[in-house]
Design a protein around this motif. Structure first.
Motif, PDB file in Angstrom:
ATOM      1  N   SER A   6     -10.409  -2.839   5.343  1.00  0.00           N
ATOM      2  CA  SER A   6      -9.313  -2.299   6.149  1.00  0.00           C
ATOM      3  C   SER A   6      -9.812  -1.968   7.553  1.00  0.00           C
ATOM      4  O   SER A   6      -9.140  -1.269   8.296  1.00  0.00           O
ATOM      5  CB  SER A   6      -8.730  -1.072   5.459  1.00  0.00           C
ATOM      6  N   ALA A   7     -10.992  -2.473   7.924  1.00  0.00           N
ATOM      7  CA  ALA A   7     -11.591  -2.147   9.228  1.00  0.00           C
ATOM      8  C   ALA A   7     -10.676  -2.550  10.395  1.00  0.00           C
ATOM      9  O   ALA A   7     -10.518  -1.776  11.345  1.00  0.00           O
ATOM     10  CB  ALA A   7     -12.953  -2.826   9.365  1.00  0.00           C
ATOM     11  N   LYS A  32     -20.189   0.009  -4.643  1.00  0.00           N
ATOM     12  CA  LYS A  32     -18.822  -0.410  -4.986  1.00  0.00           C
ATOM     13  C   LYS A  32     -18.750  -1.928  -5.132  1.00  0.00           C
ATOM     14  O   LYS A  32     -18.052  -2.441  -6.016  1.00  0.00           O
ATOM     15  CB  LYS A  32     -17.841   0.041  -3.891  1.00  0.00           C
ATOM     16  N   LEU A  48       0.828  -1.216   0.000  1.00  0.00           N
ATOM     17  CA  LEU A  48       0.000   0.000   0.000  1.00  0.00           C
ATOM     18  C   LEU A  48       0.857   1.260   0.000  1.00  0.00           C
ATOM     19  O   LEU A  48       1.883   1.274   0.666  1.00  0.00           O
ATOM     20  CB  LEU A  48      -0.902   0.017   1.241  1.00  0.00           C
TER      21      LEU A  48
HETATM   22  P1  ATR Z   1      -7.761  -1.639  -0.097  1.00  0.00           P
HETATM   23  O1  ATR Z   1      -7.384  -1.297  -1.483  1.00  0.00           O
HETATM   24  O2  ATR Z   1      -6.611  -1.883   0.828  1.00  0.00           O
HETATM   25  O3  ATR Z   1      -8.763  -2.743   0.009  1.00  0.00           O
HETATM   26  P2  ATR Z   1      -9.639   0.520   0.043  1.00  0.00           P
HETATM   27  O4  ATR Z   1      -9.774   0.577  -1.401  1.00  0.00           O
HETATM   28  O5  ATR Z   1      -9.552   1.775   0.835  1.00  0.00           O
HETATM   29  O6  ATR Z   1      -8.372  -0.298   0.503  1.00  0.00           O
HETATM   30  O7  ATR Z   1     -10.815  -0.385   0.607  1.00  0.00           O
HETATM   31  C1  ATR Z   1     -11.045  -0.564   1.948  1.00  0.00           C
HETATM   32  C2  ATR Z   1     -12.263  -1.453   2.119  1.00  0.00           C
HETATM   33  O8  ATR Z   1     -12.536  -1.597   3.517  1.00  0.00           O
HETATM   34  C3  ATR Z   1     -13.540  -0.881   1.504  1.00  0.00           C
HETATM   35  O9  ATR Z   1     -14.320  -1.958   1.037  1.00  0.00           O
HETATM   36  C4  ATR Z   1     -14.175  -0.176   2.689  1.00  0.00           C
HETATM   37  O10 ATR Z   1     -15.571   0.000   2.565  1.00  0.00           O
HETATM   38  P3  ATR Z   1     -16.178   1.224   1.707  1.00  0.00           P
HETATM   39  O11 ATR Z   1     -15.995   0.875   0.272  1.00  0.00           O
HETATM   40  O12 ATR Z   1     -17.601   1.308   2.108  1.00  0.00           O
HETATM   41  O13 ATR Z   1     -15.360   2.432   2.121  1.00  0.00           O
HETATM   42  C5  ATR Z   1     -13.871  -1.161   3.772  1.00  0.00           C
HETATM   43  N1  ATR Z   1     -13.916  -0.606   5.136  1.00  0.00           N
HETATM   44  C6  ATR Z   1     -13.032   0.219   5.738  1.00  0.00           C
HETATM   45  N2  ATR Z   1     -13.384   0.467   7.011  1.00  0.00           N
HETATM   46  C7  ATR Z   1     -14.520  -0.230   7.241  1.00  0.00           C
HETATM   47  C8  ATR Z   1     -15.382  -0.406   8.369  1.00  0.00           C
HETATM   48  N3  ATR Z   1     -15.137   0.194   9.543  1.00  0.00           N
HETATM   49  N4  ATR Z   1     -16.466  -1.197   8.227  1.00  0.00           N
HETATM   50  C9  ATR Z   1     -16.732  -1.817   7.056  1.00  0.00           C
HETATM   51  N5  ATR Z   1     -15.959  -1.698   5.951  1.00  0.00           N
HETATM   52  C10 ATR Z   1     -14.868  -0.920   6.036  1.00  0.00           C
END
Ligand code: ATR
Length: 269
Positions: free
Chosen positions: A189-190, A156, A63
């Motif tokens: 990434s939660a 998405k 990342l």
């Molecule tokens: P990466 O490329 O590392 O997967 P990203 O494109 O920022 O990073 O995606 C992060 C993912 O984690 C997304 O699916 C995000 O949901 P959203 O598309 O709704 O933003 C999800 N995500 C991050 N924090 C979250 C949380 N607290 N609860 C649920 N989903 C979460």
């Protein structure tokens, strides 16, 4: 001078990849060095150019550069093209080859380290970012009975589902109420923020495996939730990390390391 490799990212200092590749090199007798390469967020290409100019042979990419790594390459594997993201670059003269070994890493960890068969099982994948995108097609190839993608932002998930080859359902977390799955993979990434995706209770079928792509010294919120919900099995992402590294090592060196031995070593640290 030994061949040079590194993992490029921002941040990157915490990466376990140098440890893993040093162990692979020792095991297989390969003469190489593997370090970390911190790139400013707006200077990925310039940092890779300089590494190549110093004779660098290959990079792992983490990342936030996996998408950019794909665009930097001159030749893409089908896996990198499908994911629109690369975690492995190989330099050969002017040619820059990009691949994505994350999906193979997850599949090898599931099948070989955890002994969990995918064929005929119901899979739930959480998240619709880069981490999720890289693993969908490799999982679909193993012919699960059902494949559901859930995301906080359901649009998405739907867009991602439409872009892959194969039939998958997509929706919001609320759509999971009353449904059960044999394998639930957290690709959000939660966990990084100490958060839990809003899963309804009862999603884990009897004998289910809860898999968090993240790893942490302690239990992630997702794995804690899975345990409270009675999921029979759980795994963090350390096995996937070692397996994706083994696949990259094979791409660069043409030799397969003993990944299970290195995973065992890392678990002891
Ligand atoms: P990466 O490329 O590392 O997967 P990203 O494109 O920022 O990073 O995606 C992060 C993912 O984690 C997304 O699916 C995000 O949901 P959203 O598309 O709704 O933003 C999800 N995500 C991050 N924090 C979250 C949380 N607290 N609860 C649920 N989903 C979460």
């Amino acid at each position: 001078m030994p061949d040079q490799y590194a993992v490029i990212g921002n941040p990157v200092a915490h990466s376990k990849s140098p440890l893993i590749h040093a162990a692979f090199a020792r095991q297989t007798g390969q003469d190489l060095v593997y370090g970390t390469l911190l790139a400013p967020k707006d200077a990925f290409a310039a940092t890779v150019d300089a590494f190549r100019a110093r004779g660098g042979r290959g990079l792992n990419v983490t990342l936030p550069f996996k998408g950019e790594a794909c665009r930097y390459a001159s030749v893409l594997s089908s896996r990198a093209r499908a994911a629109q993201a690369a975690n492995t670059l190989k330099f050969d003269g002017a040619a820059i080859f990009a691949d994505n070994t994350d999906g193979a890493g997850l599949v090898n960890d599931l099948l070989h380290n955890l002994g969990f068969a995918i064929a005929g099982r119901r899979i739930l994948l959480l998240g619709a970012g880069g981490a999720a995108r890289g693993v969908i097609e490799p999982l679909l190839l193993l012919q699960p009975a059902q494949f559901m993608l859930a995301n906080r932002t359901p649009d998405k998930a739907q867009q991602l589902a439409q872009s892959v080859h194969g039939a998958i359902e997509a929706g919001a977390y609320a759509a999971l109420a009353g449904r059960q799955f044999d394998l639930v993979i957290n690709a959000t990434s939660a966990s990084l923020a100490g958060e839990l995706p809003p899963l309804p209770s009862g999603v884990f079928a009897r004998g289910a495996l809860a898999y968090d792509m993240m790893y942490d010294k302690g239990e992630t919120p997702f794995l804690a939730f899975a345990r409270e919900q009675g999921a029979a099995l759980s795994a963090d992402g350390l096995g996937m990390l070692v397996e994706q590294a083994a696949e990259s090592f094979f791409i660069w060196r043409g030799v397969r390391p003993d990944s299970a031995a290195v995973l065992k070593l890392l678990r002891q640290i």
